[in-house]
Design a protein around this motif. Sequence first.
Motif, PDB file in Angstrom:
ATOM      1  N   LYS A  30       1.701  14.363   3.000  1.00  0.00           N
ATOM      2  CA  LYS A  30       0.373  13.745   3.091  1.00  0.00           C
ATOM      3  C   LYS A  30       0.458  12.494   3.949  1.00  0.00           C
ATOM      4  O   LYS A  30       1.424  11.745   3.864  1.00  0.00           O
ATOM      5  N   ILE A  31      -0.572  12.278   4.773  1.00  0.00           N
ATOM      6  CA  ILE A  31      -0.698  11.053   5.549  1.00  0.00           C
ATOM      7  C   ILE A  31      -1.834  10.244   4.969  1.00  0.00           C
ATOM      8  O   ILE A  31      -2.957  10.741   4.855  1.00  0.00           O
ATOM      9  N   TYR A  32      -1.553   9.040   4.587  1.00  0.00           N
ATOM     10  CA  TYR A  32      -2.560   8.149   4.031  1.00  0.00           C
ATOM     11  C   TYR A  32      -3.233   7.413   5.186  1.00  0.00           C
ATOM     12  O   TYR A  32      -3.768   8.043   6.085  1.00  0.00           O
ATOM     13  N   ALA A  33      -3.191   6.098   5.206  1.00  0.00           N
ATOM     14  CA  ALA A  33      -3.828   5.349   6.295  1.00  0.00           C
ATOM     15  C   ALA A  33      -3.018   5.473   7.578  1.00  0.00           C
ATOM     16  O   ALA A  33      -1.790   5.605   7.553  1.00  0.00           O
ATOM     17  N   MET A  34      -3.713   5.443   8.701  1.00  0.00           N
ATOM     18  CA  MET A  34      -3.092   5.424  10.025  1.00  0.00           C
ATOM     19  C   MET A  34      -3.717   4.292  10.818  1.00  0.00           C
ATOM     20  O   MET A  34      -4.855   3.872  10.545  1.00  0.00           O
ATOM     21  N   GLY A  35      -2.980   3.812  11.785  1.00  0.00           N
ATOM     22  CA  GLY A  35      -3.530   2.714  12.574  1.00  0.00           C
ATOM     23  C   GLY A  35      -2.926   2.640  13.952  1.00  0.00           C
ATOM     24  O   GLY A  35      -1.848   3.171  14.211  1.00  0.00           O
ATOM     25  N   TYR A  94       0.952   1.076  19.844  1.00  0.00           N
ATOM     26  CA  TYR A  94       1.807   1.781  18.888  1.00  0.00           C
ATOM     27  C   TYR A  94       0.949   2.426  17.802  1.00  0.00           C
ATOM     28  O   TYR A  94      -0.018   1.816  17.335  1.00  0.00           O
ATOM     29  N   CYS A  95       1.341   3.605  17.384  1.00  0.00           N
ATOM     30  CA  CYS A  95       0.681   4.179  16.217  1.00  0.00           C
ATOM     31  C   CYS A  95       1.553   3.980  14.993  1.00  0.00           C
ATOM     32  O   CYS A  95       2.792   3.891  15.087  1.00  0.00           O
ATOM     33  N   ASN A  96       0.896   3.896  13.877  1.00  0.00           N
ATOM     34  CA  ASN A  96       1.547   3.652  12.593  1.00  0.00           C
ATOM     35  C   ASN A  96       0.920   4.565  11.557  1.00  0.00           C
ATOM     36  O   ASN A  96      -0.297   4.795  11.576  1.00  0.00           O
ATOM     37  N   ALA A  97       1.752   5.084  10.665  1.00  0.00           N
ATOM     38  CA  ALA A  97       1.225   5.956   9.617  1.00  0.00           C
ATOM     39  C   ALA A  97       1.936   5.685   8.300  1.00  0.00           C
ATOM     40  O   ALA A  97       3.171   5.546   8.268  1.00  0.00           O
ATOM     41  N   ASP A  98       1.164   5.609   7.259  1.00  0.00           N
ATOM     42  CA  ASP A  98       1.673   5.513   5.888  1.00  0.00           C
ATOM     43  C   ASP A  98       1.654   6.939   5.348  1.00  0.00           C
ATOM     44  O   ASP A  98       0.589   7.526   5.173  1.00  0.00           O
ATOM     45  N   LEU A  99       2.837   7.512   5.140  1.00  0.00           N
ATOM     46  CA  LEU A  99       2.840   8.918   4.788  1.00  0.00           C
ATOM     47  C   LEU A  99       3.908   9.268   3.753  1.00  0.00           C
ATOM     48  O   LEU A  99       4.868   8.512   3.538  1.00  0.00           O
ATOM     49  N   LEU A 100       3.709  10.425   3.153  1.00  0.00           N
ATOM     50  CA  LEU A 100       4.626  10.963   2.156  1.00  0.00           C
ATOM     51  C   LEU A 100       5.388  12.104   2.814  1.00  0.00           C
ATOM     52  O   LEU A 100       4.787  13.068   3.282  1.00  0.00           O
ATOM     53  N   VAL A 105      13.384  15.251  -1.912  1.00  0.00           N
ATOM     54  CA  VAL A 105      12.856  14.121  -2.672  1.00  0.00           C
ATOM     55  C   VAL A 105      11.741  13.476  -1.872  1.00  0.00           C
ATOM     56  O   VAL A 105      11.973  12.952  -0.781  1.00  0.00           O
ATOM     57  N   PRO A 106      10.521  13.476  -2.396  1.00  0.00           N
ATOM     58  CA  PRO A 106       9.419  12.852  -1.632  1.00  0.00           C
ATOM     59  C   PRO A 106       9.659  11.361  -1.409  1.00  0.00           C
ATOM     60  O   PRO A 106      10.175  10.666  -2.285  1.00  0.00           O
ATOM     61  N   TYR A 107       9.302  10.896  -0.215  1.00  0.00           N
ATOM     62  CA  TYR A 107       9.465   9.494   0.139  1.00  0.00           C
ATOM     63  C   TYR A 107       8.200   9.024   0.832  1.00  0.00           C
ATOM     64  O   TYR A 107       7.725   9.655   1.770  1.00  0.00           O
ATOM     65  N   ARG A 108       7.675   7.903   0.360  1.00  0.00           N
ATOM     66  CA  ARG A 108       6.495   7.331   0.992  1.00  0.00           C
ATOM     67  C   ARG A 108       6.887   6.071   1.746  1.00  0.00           C
ATOM     68  O   ARG A 108       7.516   5.169   1.186  1.00  0.00           O
ATOM     69  N   GLY A 109       6.521   6.030   3.004  1.00  0.00           N
ATOM     70  CA  GLY A 109       6.857   4.868   3.807  1.00  0.00           C
ATOM     71  C   GLY A 109       6.006   4.776   5.050  1.00  0.00           C
ATOM     72  O   GLY A 109       5.172   5.652   5.316  1.00  0.00           O
ATOM     73  N   ALA A 110       6.204   3.693   5.798  1.00  0.00           N
ATOM     74  CA  ALA A 110       5.469   3.468   7.039  1.00  0.00           C
ATOM     75  C   ALA A 110       6.335   3.865   8.220  1.00  0.00           C
ATOM     76  O   ALA A 110       7.512   3.507   8.289  1.00  0.00           O
TER      77      ALA A 110
END
Length: 122
Positions: A30-35, A94-100, A105-110
């Motif tokens: 899953k991708i949460y916020a992007m910027g 630059y693009c940035n994404a907060d994603l799982l 093992v699931p990992y959530r990071g930027a």
Amino acid sequence: QVQLVESGGGLVQPGGSLRLSCAASGTIFKIYAMGWYRQAPGKQRELVASITSAGTTDYVDSVKGRFTISRDNAENTMYLQMNSLKHEDTAVYYCNADLLSGSVVPYRGAYWGQGTQVTVSS
């Protein structure tokens, strides 16, 4: 291994337009916020525009009315339509994404892309 790859930068005259793309690849749940961020020479990196997974957008004042951020959740891709470009928009974007992510093992990071140069010059 998650990767963000930007494309679409280049040289454009003042008043012109460019469309940036950011494609995310890898094992992504899953991708949460992007910027979109930008960094001009000698300046700090700044957030230009952001978009949530639901499509809520926000912009820095200097680009409001000129830039439009969007995303295609099915393709894990984000866009930045830049119109009425000015000299001061010159920067590496630059693009940035907060994603799982993660195959076991699931990992959530930027995550960050490598950047794409936008130069506005006559």
